[in-house]
Scaffold this motif. Structure first.
Motif, mmCIF file in Angstrom:
data_model
loop_
_atom_site.group_PDB
_atom_site.id
_atom_site.type_symbol
_atom_site.label_atom_id
_atom_site.label_comp_id
_atom_site.label_asym_id
_atom_site.label_seq_id
_atom_site.Cartn_x
_atom_site.Cartn_y
_atom_site.Cartn_z
ATOM 1 N N ASN A 179 1.086 -1.206 0.178
ATOM 2 C CA ASN A 179 -0.132 -0.276 -0.157
ATOM 3 C C ASN A 179 0.957 1.048 -0.069
ATOM 4 O OD1 ASN A 179 0.697 -0.090 2.861
ATOM 5 N ND2 ASN A 179 -1.058 0.516 3.603
ATOM 6 N N MET A 180 2.091 0.961 -0.835
ATOM 7 C CA MET A 180 2.822 2.305 -0.585
ATOM 8 C C MET A 180 2.750 2.644 -1.619
ATOM 9 S SD MET A 180 6.210 0.877 1.916
ATOM 10 C CE MET A 180 7.714 1.709 1.412
ATOM 11 N N VAL A 181 2.761 4.414 -1.258
ATOM 12 C CA VAL A 181 2.689 5.290 -2.878
ATOM 13 C C VAL A 181 3.591 4.695 -4.388
ATOM 14 C CG1 VAL A 181 3.609 7.563 -1.554
ATOM 15 C CG2 VAL A 181 2.104 7.078 -3.900
ATOM 16 N N GLU A 182 4.806 4.548 -2.929
ATOM 17 C CA GLU A 182 6.012 4.103 -4.009
ATOM 18 C C GLU A 182 6.369 2.932 -4.878
ATOM 19 O OE1 GLU A 182 5.784 4.809 -0.377
ATOM 20 O OE2 GLU A 182 8.000 6.490 -0.641
ATOM 21 N N PHE A 183 5.238 1.383 -4.204
ATOM 22 C CA PHE A 183 5.127 0.927 -5.795
ATOM 23 C C PHE A 183 4.159 0.703 -6.023
ATOM 24 C CE2 PHE A 183 8.007 -0.086 -1.882
ATOM 25 C CZ PHE A 183 8.829 -0.290 -2.009
ATOM 26 N N ALA A 184 2.972 1.878 -6.328
ATOM 27 C CA ALA A 184 1.897 1.845 -6.867
ATOM 28 C C ALA A 184 2.500 2.163 -8.418
ATOM 29 C CB ALA A 184 1.158 3.320 -6.574
ATOM 30 N N GLU A 185 3.271 2.067 -8.746
ATOM 31 C CA GLU A 185 3.626 2.272 -10.163
ATOM 32 C C GLU A 185 5.123 2.044 -10.634
ATOM 33 O OE1 GLU A 185 2.874 5.058 -14.180
ATOM 34 O OE2 GLU A 185 1.113 4.293 -12.663
ATOM 35 N N LEU A 186 5.410 0.966 -11.275
ATOM 36 C CA LEU A 186 6.948 1.138 -11.251
ATOM 37 C C LEU A 186 7.096 0.643 -13.089
ATOM 38 C CD1 LEU A 186 7.423 -2.192 -8.669
ATOM 39 C CD2 LEU A 186 7.865 0.329 -8.711
ATOM 40 N N ALA A 187 8.814 1.408 -12.922
ATOM 41 C CA ALA A 187 9.307 1.201 -14.568
ATOM 42 C C ALA A 187 9.768 0.141 -14.982
ATOM 43 C CB ALA A 187 10.863 2.655 -14.819
ATOM 44 N N GLU A 188 9.520 -1.038 -16.235
ATOM 45 C CA GLU A 188 10.143 -2.075 -16.079
ATOM 46 C C GLU A 188 11.544 -1.668 -15.786
ATOM 47 O OE1 GLU A 188 8.344 -3.849 -19.785
ATOM 48 O OE2 GLU A 188 7.425 -2.293 -20.587
ATOM 49 N N ASP A 189 11.933 -2.850 -15.996
ATOM 50 C CA ASP A 189 13.400 -3.640 -16.272
ATOM 51 C C ASP A 189 14.104 -3.208 -17.535
ATOM 52 O OD1 ASP A 189 14.718 -4.200 -12.843
ATOM 53 O OD2 ASP A 189 13.816 -5.725 -13.177
ATOM 54 N N SER A 190 15.743 -2.781 -17.895
ATOM 55 C CA SER A 190 15.864 -2.526 -19.237
ATOM 56 C C SER A 190 16.232 -4.107 -19.543
ATOM 57 C CB SER A 190 17.590 -2.046 -18.970
ATOM 58 O OG SER A 190 18.497 -3.279 -18.057
ATOM 59 N N PRO A 191 15.758 -4.528 -20.644
ATOM 60 C CA PRO A 191 16.109 -5.681 -21.459
ATOM 61 C C PRO A 191 17.662 -6.606 -20.810
ATOM 62 C CG PRO A 191 15.553 -4.188 -23.425
ATOM 63 C CD PRO A 191 15.482 -3.293 -21.537
ATOM 64 N N ILE A 192 18.279 -5.654 -20.407
ATOM 65 C CA ILE A 192 19.848 -6.718 -20.051
ATOM 66 C C ILE A 192 20.000 -7.294 -18.757
ATOM 67 C CG2 ILE A 192 21.063 -4.927 -19.059
ATOM 68 C CD1 ILE A 192 22.893 -7.494 -21.434
ATOM 69 N N ALA A 193 18.918 -6.169 -18.103
ATOM 70 C CA ALA A 193 18.668 -7.098 -16.807
ATOM 71 C C ALA A 193 17.705 -7.926 -16.459
ATOM 72 C CB ALA A 193 17.940 -5.727 -15.607
ATOM 73 N N VAL A 194 16.628 -7.984 -17.558
ATOM 74 C CA VAL A 194 15.904 -9.314 -17.308
ATOM 75 C C VAL A 194 17.154 -10.663 -17.693
ATOM 76 C CG1 VAL A 194 13.985 -10.338 -18.623
ATOM 77 C CG2 VAL A 194 13.783 -7.721 -17.573
ATOM 78 N N LEU A 195 17.657 -9.740 -19.218
ATOM 79 C CA LEU A 195 18.394 -11.510 -19.806
ATOM 80 C C LEU A 195 19.372 -11.999 -18.929
ATOM 81 C CD1 LEU A 195 19.396 -13.089 -22.541
ATOM 82 C CD2 LEU A 195 21.081 -11.093 -22.588
ATOM 83 N N LEU A 196 19.816 -10.926 -17.738
ATOM 84 C CA LEU A 196 20.734 -11.626 -16.949
ATOM 85 C C LEU A 196 19.776 -12.435 -15.889
ATOM 86 C CD1 LEU A 196 23.314 -8.589 -16.546
ATOM 87 C CD2 LEU A 196 23.733 -10.983 -17.567
ATOM 88 N N HIS A 197 19.180 -12.095 -15.591
ATOM 89 C CA HIS A 197 17.537 -13.053 -14.724
ATOM 90 C C HIS A 197 17.688 -14.256 -14.976
ATOM 91 C CE1 HIS A 197 14.347 -13.657 -11.979
ATOM 92 N NE2 HIS A 197 13.866 -13.729 -12.924
ATOM 93 N N CYS A 198 17.748 -13.965 -16.224
ATOM 94 C CA CYS A 198 17.000 -15.157 -17.379
ATOM 95 C C CYS A 198 17.709 -16.115 -17.065
ATOM 96 C CB CYS A 198 16.075 -14.847 -18.503
ATOM 97 S SG CYS A 198 14.760 -14.494 -18.696
ATOM 98 N N ILE A 199 19.194 -16.155 -17.735
ATOM 99 C CA ILE A 199 20.180 -16.810 -17.938
ATOM 100 C C ILE A 199 20.799 -17.560 -16.143
ATOM 101 C CG2 ILE A 199 22.641 -17.239 -18.136
ATOM 102 C CD1 ILE A 199 22.519 -14.494 -20.001
ATOM 103 N N VAL A 200 20.297 -16.894 -15.032
ATOM 104 C CA VAL A 200 20.853 -17.056 -14.034
ATOM 105 C C VAL A 200 19.711 -18.461 -13.739
ATOM 106 C CG1 VAL A 200 20.791 -16.568 -11.726
ATOM 107 C CG2 VAL A 200 22.075 -15.820 -13.348
ATOM 108 N N HIS A 201 18.629 -18.397 -14.005
ATOM 109 C CA HIS A 201 16.762 -18.678 -13.841
ATOM 110 C C HIS A 201 17.061 -19.977 -14.518
ATOM 111 C CE1 HIS A 201 12.888 -19.663 -14.549
ATOM 112 N NE2 HIS A 201 12.942 -19.738 -13.257
ATOM 113 N N GLN A 202 17.718 -19.834 -15.607
ATOM 114 C CA GLN A 202 17.715 -20.907 -16.869
ATOM 115 C C GLN A 202 19.273 -22.252 -16.339
ATOM 116 O OE1 GLN A 202 14.686 -19.938 -17.459
ATOM 117 N NE2 GLN A 202 15.018 -21.752 -19.275
ATOM 118 N N LEU A 203 19.754 -21.167 -16.105
ATOM 119 C CA LEU A 203 21.257 -22.497 -16.049
ATOM 120 C C LEU A 203 21.187 -23.077 -14.670
ATOM 121 C CD1 LEU A 203 23.677 -21.082 -17.451
ATOM 122 C CD2 LEU A 203 22.730 -22.562 -18.243
#
Length: 466
Positions: A179-203
């Motif tokens: 319920n904190m207003v700071e987390f009411a709406e966020l910007a997306e992570d950059s594609p490179i950040a998502v890619l790095l997460h996916c690599i770790v996630h997949q391996l």
């Protein structure tokens, strides 16, 4: 008005609002019964053939032997080093396909779909999964619980989605509140950040699940050995006392395989073992995590609390996809017939395609499939959009949860405003930072930003989190 349906489960309908998926489509609760599903499937589809199942085992190990022979015989003859590297990459990719097929055949054994003989199911499953360092009985027992409670937020054991609150705490620390207003709406992570997460996630996602119960239930915050699939103590969160000898047996056979790999490294060379077995094994990790993720994660997928869940509802909280020849031939059609598999998991994979045709007639609109979106496109899209689940606006207390995110994108159903109306005063989109950036901040800084936002929100833009 709520009304009672099968097994005295409360049907989740309210006077206002509708269940909306992430794309804004209205979701209606399934109404068919499991008896209708079983009655629609031809009788022969329920019958496994031991000879046919064993033939697939022989075929897959034959493929692996041929690949090793071709790779070790002909790749060293290639004069160009870059071309040899390409050839070895092709070998590891193809061997990874075959290894994944072997994993899936062991999966058939775990469901009793390999043979009518329980002993043969257990023996072949133990051999094939141990070859891939999977503790067969440990996986079999926890996977059985997954099938018994698919889509149940309180009891499912694999790819249990975050609620908004747990997602915020995981990404922004224990002091983050939905319920904190700071987390009411966020910007997306950059594609490179998502890619790095996916690599770790997949391996490492699959070993992480076996060792640390990643994406599973929290079991009251249990930690350490109690949440590993290799532990056979009586305080295990997964297994009952009479099952512990089977867990120890699974560990023992996996240890034999590890010993065999060490021996092979000493005899044939560690690098050869890494290339011929180790990298294909990493491909298995990738495929098992990707396949399972996409089977249970989609903008249209519902989840339920224990009050609203029924087996039929949960079993249809999955989706069929298409990976062409790789799935139908090498992956034994596990991607294209997964809805059928969850409804009746004892149907052998070679009958699942036929059975799927019949169950679709019963399920109607409740059958979910996405055969148009390329597999990895769907994976990338869902990794970026399906962040947590919550009840739809006007459906609070219904026990039906749909995927949401906090990115406020056009064409997507917005997450509920939990800020008491303060969301409209949040920062402009151009001033937001991403979730990855915010996750790197400290809890102390979060407290400071919150105090600032509370005291100055009428005079200056709020600091936003992403």
């Amino acid at each position: 008005m709520a009304k009672v349906v099968e097994d005295n489960v409360v049907e989740a309908t309210t006077a206002t609002g509708q269940h909306l998926d992430l794309h804004g489509n209205v979701f209606e609760l399934p109404t068919f019964t499991m008896k209708e599903i079983h009655d629609a499937i031809p009788a022969h589809c329920f019958k496994p053939s031991t000879l046919r199942s064993m033939a697939y085992v022989v075929r897959d190990f034959f493929y692996y032997a041929v690949l090793i022979y071709v790779a070790t015989t002909y790749i060293p003859m290639i004069p160009s080093q870059p071309l040899r590297a390409v050839a070895w990459a092709a070998y590891t990719t193809l061997a990874g396909f075959v290894f994944t097929g072997i994993w899936i055949l062991a999966h058939e054994c775990g469901h009793g779909a390999f043979s009518k003989s329980k002993r043969l199911n257990y023996t072949m499953g133990l051999i094939m999964h141990s070859f891939l360092l999977v503790p067969f009985h440990s996986w079999r027992l926890s996977h059985s619980q997954h099938h018994k409670s698919t889509g149940n937020m309180d009891k499912d054991t694999a790819f249990v989605p975050h609620t908004r609150q747990t997602w915020l705490k995981t990404n922004f620390g224990s002091k983050a509140k939905e319920n904190m207003v700071e987390f009411a709406e966020l910007a997306e992570d950059s594609p490179i950040a998502v890619l790095l997460h996916c690599i770790v996630h997949q391996l490492f996602g699959w070993p992480g699940y076996l060792l640390f119960n990643l994406t599973g239930q929290k079991y009251g915050g249990a930690k350490g050995l109690k949440i590993t699939h290799f532990y056979f103590g009586e305080d295990s969160v997964f297994f009952k006392k009479h099952e512990l000898p089977l867990i120890a047996l699974s560990d023992f056979v996996v240890a034999i395989m590890i010993g065999a790999l060490i021996w092979a490294g000493q005899v044939f060379g560690s690098w050869n073992v890494i290339v011929l077995w180790g990298i294909p094994w990493l491909w298995v990790n990738n495929w098992i995590v990707a396949i399972t993720f996409l089977q249970h994660t989609d903008a249209s997928m519902p989840h339920y609390n224990n009050k609203t869940w029924t087996f039929a509802r949960g079993a249809t909280a999955t989706i069929d996809r298409d990976l062409g020849f790789i799935d139908t031939h090498l992956f034994h059609d596990i991607i294209g017939t997964h809805v059928c598999h969850h409804l009746v998991s004892t149907i052998p994979f070679y009958h699942a395609g036929e059975a799927s045709v019949h169950i679709r007639r019963v399920m109607g609109q409740h059958y979910k499939a996405d055969v148009k979106t390329p597999f990895w496109t769907a994976f990338w899209r869902n990794q970026r959009t399906c962040k947590f689940v919550e009840e739809s606006e006007g459906q609070e207390g219904s026990g039906v949860f749909m995927y949401r995110n906090l990115y406020d994108r056009d064409g997507e159903t917005k997450a509920r405003d939990l800020t008491g109306g303060a969301k409209g005063k949040a920062v402009p989109k151009e001033d937001k930072v991403s979730a990855m950036q915010t996750a790197m901040s400290t809890g102390r800084n979060l407290d400071a930003r919150r105090r600032l936002s509370q005291s100055a929100q009428r005079a200056m833009p709020l600091l936003a989190e992403g």
